[in-house]
Write a protein that holds these residues in place. Structure first.
Motif, PDB file in Angstrom:
ATOM      1  N   UNK A 188       0.903  -1.213  -0.007  1.00  0.00           N
ATOM      2  CA  UNK A 188      -0.066  -0.007   0.008  1.00  0.00           C
ATOM      3  C   UNK A 188       0.850   1.038  -0.061  1.00  0.00           C
ATOM      4  N   UNK A 189       1.871   1.268   0.786  1.00  0.00           N
ATOM      5  CA  UNK A 189       2.888   2.504   0.877  1.00  0.00           C
ATOM      6  C   UNK A 189       3.535   2.592  -0.575  1.00  0.00           C
ATOM      7  N   UNK A 190       3.877   1.483  -1.123  1.00  0.00           N
ATOM      8  CA  UNK A 190       4.462   1.711  -2.346  1.00  0.00           C
ATOM      9  C   UNK A 190       3.716   2.096  -3.496  1.00  0.00           C
ATOM     10  N   UNK A 201       3.296   5.775  -3.206  1.00  0.00           N
ATOM     11  CA  UNK A 201       4.461   6.777  -3.300  1.00  0.00           C
ATOM     12  C   UNK A 201       4.222   6.640  -4.943  1.00  0.00           C
ATOM     13  N   UNK A 202       3.911   5.636  -5.568  1.00  0.00           N
ATOM     14  CA  UNK A 202       3.895   5.632  -7.017  1.00  0.00           C
ATOM     15  C   UNK A 202       2.896   6.497  -7.482  1.00  0.00           C
ATOM     16  N   UNK A 203       1.663   6.715  -6.747  1.00  0.00           N
ATOM     17  CA  UNK A 203       0.831   7.610  -7.248  1.00  0.00           C
ATOM     18  C   UNK A 203       1.270   9.036  -7.013  1.00  0.00           C
ATOM     19  N   UNK A 204       2.010   9.377  -5.778  1.00  0.00           N
ATOM     20  CA  UNK A 204       2.501  10.465  -5.574  1.00  0.00           C
ATOM     21  C   UNK A 204       3.596  11.108  -6.537  1.00  0.00           C
ATOM     22  N   UNK A 205       4.388  10.132  -7.113  1.00  0.00           N
ATOM     23  CA  UNK A 205       5.228  10.472  -7.995  1.00  0.00           C
ATOM     24  C   UNK A 205       4.627  10.794  -9.467  1.00  0.00           C
ATOM     25  N   UNK A 249      -4.046   6.276 -17.135  1.00  0.00           N
ATOM     26  CA  UNK A 249      -4.043   4.898 -16.954  1.00  0.00           C
ATOM     27  C   UNK A 249      -3.437   4.658 -15.702  1.00  0.00           C
ATOM     28  N   UNK A 250      -2.205   4.823 -15.483  1.00  0.00           N
ATOM     29  CA  UNK A 250      -1.343   4.392 -14.491  1.00  0.00           C
ATOM     30  C   UNK A 250      -1.990   4.929 -13.101  1.00  0.00           C
ATOM     31  N   UNK A 272      -3.117   2.692 -10.055  1.00  0.00           N
ATOM     32  CA  UNK A 272      -2.630   2.762  -8.610  1.00  0.00           C
ATOM     33  C   UNK A 272      -3.913   2.934  -7.473  1.00  0.00           C
ATOM     34  N   UNK A 273      -4.812   3.731  -8.196  1.00  0.00           N
ATOM     35  CA  UNK A 273      -5.869   4.002  -7.210  1.00  0.00           C
ATOM     36  C   UNK A 273      -6.871   2.720  -6.820  1.00  0.00           C
ATOM     37  N   UNK A 274      -7.037   1.994  -7.920  1.00  0.00           N
ATOM     38  CA  UNK A 274      -7.555   0.533  -7.757  1.00  0.00           C
ATOM     39  C   UNK A 274      -6.834  -0.079  -6.942  1.00  0.00           C
ATOM     40  N   UNK A 275      -5.676  -0.271  -7.065  1.00  0.00           N
ATOM     41  CA  UNK A 275      -4.733  -1.226  -6.062  1.00  0.00           C
ATOM     42  C   UNK A 275      -4.955  -0.536  -4.601  1.00  0.00           C
ATOM     43  N   UNK A 276      -4.737   0.539  -4.651  1.00  0.00           N
ATOM     44  CA  UNK A 276      -4.707   1.009  -3.207  1.00  0.00           C
ATOM     45  C   UNK A 276      -6.252   0.687  -2.735  1.00  0.00           C
ATOM     46  N   UNK A 277      -7.214   0.855  -3.386  1.00  0.00           N
ATOM     47  CA  UNK A 277      -8.450   0.776  -2.693  1.00  0.00           C
ATOM     48  C   UNK A 277      -8.644  -0.760  -2.341  1.00  0.00           C
ATOM     49  N   UNK A 278      -8.188  -1.633  -3.069  1.00  0.00           N
ATOM     50  CA  UNK A 278      -8.071  -3.018  -2.973  1.00  0.00           C
ATOM     51  C   UNK A 278      -7.361  -3.329  -1.780  1.00  0.00           C
ATOM     52  N   UNK A 279      -6.148  -2.797  -1.781  1.00  0.00           N
ATOM     53  CA  UNK A 279      -5.133  -2.955  -0.426  1.00  0.00           C
ATOM     54  C   UNK A 279      -6.059  -2.582   0.863  1.00  0.00           C
TER      55      UNK A 279
END
Length: 281
Positions: free
Chosen positions: A43-45, A48-52, A98-99, A103-110
């Protein structure tokens, strides 16, 4: 010597699980804890990817805006060149969006999975763990005093109001925040009282033991001995119960709790005195 014996008894462990069941439970908790830690790292990663990525989108939007503005002043450039540049920038922007969606989808899942893991951990640890988690959240919402005296008063107030678990959180926090303050002894006593009200004598004895051993000058030290006697009595440890009363009278002879201790010792002596036998037949 008797004091040392008493203090050793005050540190009795409070585990009531059978050994096999306890080890199995600990193993399950450890596995869930490991899974949760891994998901926290993922989730942290992802965050961080989203923020970048978000600043890159802003850059591309600026490029598109600049390219569109350049359409009106492109006298020295071919329209085709501008079109190619604009198309490339739009494609980059679409890819970045798209990225972001990924990331948002992955964050929600996590976040959802972590929430489920937390519920499993609480359920595995039992109702008491759920209540403790709720109390911790409630305690965190309280406005914290900036000095130990007011902090202790807040904890005592919550305990008096029947919010035992919240009070327990506050007493513990006070001891961690002001480790060297004289009021730590009173916090240990207050913590012991929260366990005593729930008839958790082993846990209460540990806290009362900390009072008489580490903070003998705190005002509640005589009461800690008195409570210890009551706890030992509930645990059917009669000799230790009496020993606590005797230590109280010896160490704090002028305390009001010592008067109560003397009365209880007298009652014990009276109960031990055998009834007089009748006359010979």
């Amino acid at each position: 010597m008797r004091r040392l014996v008493l203090l050793a008894l005050l540190a009795l462990p409070g585990c009531f699980y059978p050994a096999d069941r306890g080890r199995a439970l600990e193993a399950k908790v450890d596995r869930l804890g490991t899974d949760s830690a891994q998901m926290q790292a993922e989730l942290k990663e992802a965050r961080e990817q989203l923020a970048a990525t978000l600043p890159k989108i802003d850059e591309k939007v600026a490029e598109v805006t600049k390219a569109l503005d350049g359409l009106d002043t492109a006298a020295r450039r071919k329209d085709a060149d501008i079109g190619v540049q604009l198309q490339k920038t739009m494609e980059d922007l679409s890819q970045l969006r798209g990225q972001v969606e990924t990331y948002l989808h992955k964050i929600t899942e996590l976040e959802t999975a972590l929430g489920a893991q937390d519920q499993k951990l609480l359920a595995l640890q039992g109702t008491a763990a759920v209540k403790e988690a709720e109390a911790k959240k409630k305690a965190e919402e309280l406005q914290r005093p900036t000095n130990p005296k007011d902090f202790l008063a807040l904890a005592q107030e919550r305990a008096k109001a029947g919010e035992v678990l919240v009070a327990r959180q506050l007493f513990t926090e006070l001891m961690k925040k002001w480790t060297k303050d004289p009021l730590v002894g009173e916090a240990h006593y207050g913590l012991g009282e929260t366990y005593f009200t729930e008839s958790k004598c082993r846990e209460a004895l540990f806290e009362y033991g900390k009072v008489v051993q580490d903070h003998p000058k705190t005002p509640s030290a005589p009461d800690a001995y008195l409570r210890s006697s009551e706890c030992f009595a509930q645990l059917k440890m009669k000799d230790e119960s009496r020993m606590a009363l005797e230590e109280l009278v010896k160490s704090y002879p002028k305390a009001s709790a010592a008067k109560t201790a003397k009365e209880r010792i007298a009652e014990l002596d009276k109960a031990k005195t055998p009834a007089k036998k009748g006359g010979k037949k």
